[in-house]
Design a protein around this motif. Sequence first.
Motif, PDB file in Angstrom:
ATOM      1  N   ASP A 218      41.806  74.863  57.263  1.00 45.39           N
ATOM      2  CA  ASP A 218      41.004  73.731  56.792  1.00 45.39           C
ATOM      3  C   ASP A 218      39.900  74.193  55.846  1.00 45.39           C
ATOM      4  O   ASP A 218      39.644  73.573  54.803  1.00 45.39           O
TER       5      ASP A 218
ATOM      6  N   GLN B 115      39.514  73.282  51.763  1.00 51.75           N
ATOM      7  CA  GLN B 115      38.310  72.691  51.194  1.00 51.75           C
ATOM      8  C   GLN B 115      37.715  73.576  50.104  1.00 51.75           C
ATOM      9  O   GLN B 115      37.271  73.085  49.054  1.00 51.75           O
TER      10      GLN B 115
ATOM     11  N   GLU C 260      37.057  72.802  46.015  1.00 53.96           N
ATOM     12  CA  GLU C 260      35.798  73.056  45.315  1.00 53.96           C
ATOM     13  C   GLU C 260      36.040  73.878  44.058  1.00 53.96           C
ATOM     14  O   GLU C 260      35.463  73.600  42.995  1.00 53.96           O
TER      15      GLU C 260
END
Length: 219
Positions: A204, A208, A212
Motif C-alpha cells: 500500500d 501511494q 506521488e
Amino acid sequence: MGMALLKEAESMARDYQRMGIRELRGHARSTHPEHDPEAARAFVDRILDMEAERLTWHWHENQGYQPFSSAAKMGEQPGGGTSAADPLAIAYDRGMRVHAGHEFAKQWLESARLRPRARLAVLIRAAKLYPMAAQQQALWAKSYDFIAQHLPIYSRMLQMGSLSTMTEIREVEVVRVTEKDTYRRSRNEHKSIPIFKNGQAVKDAAKQARVELLLLAQL
C-alpha cells in the motif's frame, strides 16, 4: 482515425524503454508537446529500477563478492587465465555500471523528497521487480510479509540503515536561529510501532509513493 486513436498509435510507436532517461524526462512532463501518461509511468519505473540497481549493486560490491574466482590461482581470472585482476579494470567496470544515468535517477528521486517510509516501500517494490544477482535473488524473492518481518535486512540493502520501528524514521525539524539553521528532532508519538505491520502495508505504501512520483514526473 480519431485523435484518441492517433495519439495511442503514436505512443505505441515510441519505445520508451530505449529512450534516454533525460529525453524520457521531457516526454513525462505534461507541458511537453508529445506528452502522454505512458511516458510518465515509464519514467518513474525507470527511475526506480535504476535506483534499485545502484543501491543493491553497491550492497553487493561491499559484501566481499569479487569479480574473480576464489578457486583461481593467485592473480588469475576465472577459468585459470594468466591475466591478473586489474584494479583499474575493476574500477572502470564499476564506473560503467553506475553511470551518469544512475546519478540522474538518484538526484531526481532525492528531489522528490518522499517520506522515509514511502521511499523504503517503493524501493522494496522496485528491488523485488529488478532481476538480482544470484547472491541476492533468494532474498528478494521472499514474500512481502517476510520482508516486513525482517525489515532491517532489506533497509540495509537499500542503504537506509537497520530500520524497524517508526522511531527510527522520525522527521527532523529545521529551526531558524539567527543566521544559522539548526536541526531538532521532532517528538515521535508512535516510536514502538513497526514501520510496516505486514506485507500488505508495504504494498500500500509503495503504491501511494509511486502515485506521488507520477504526479511529480508530470510537472
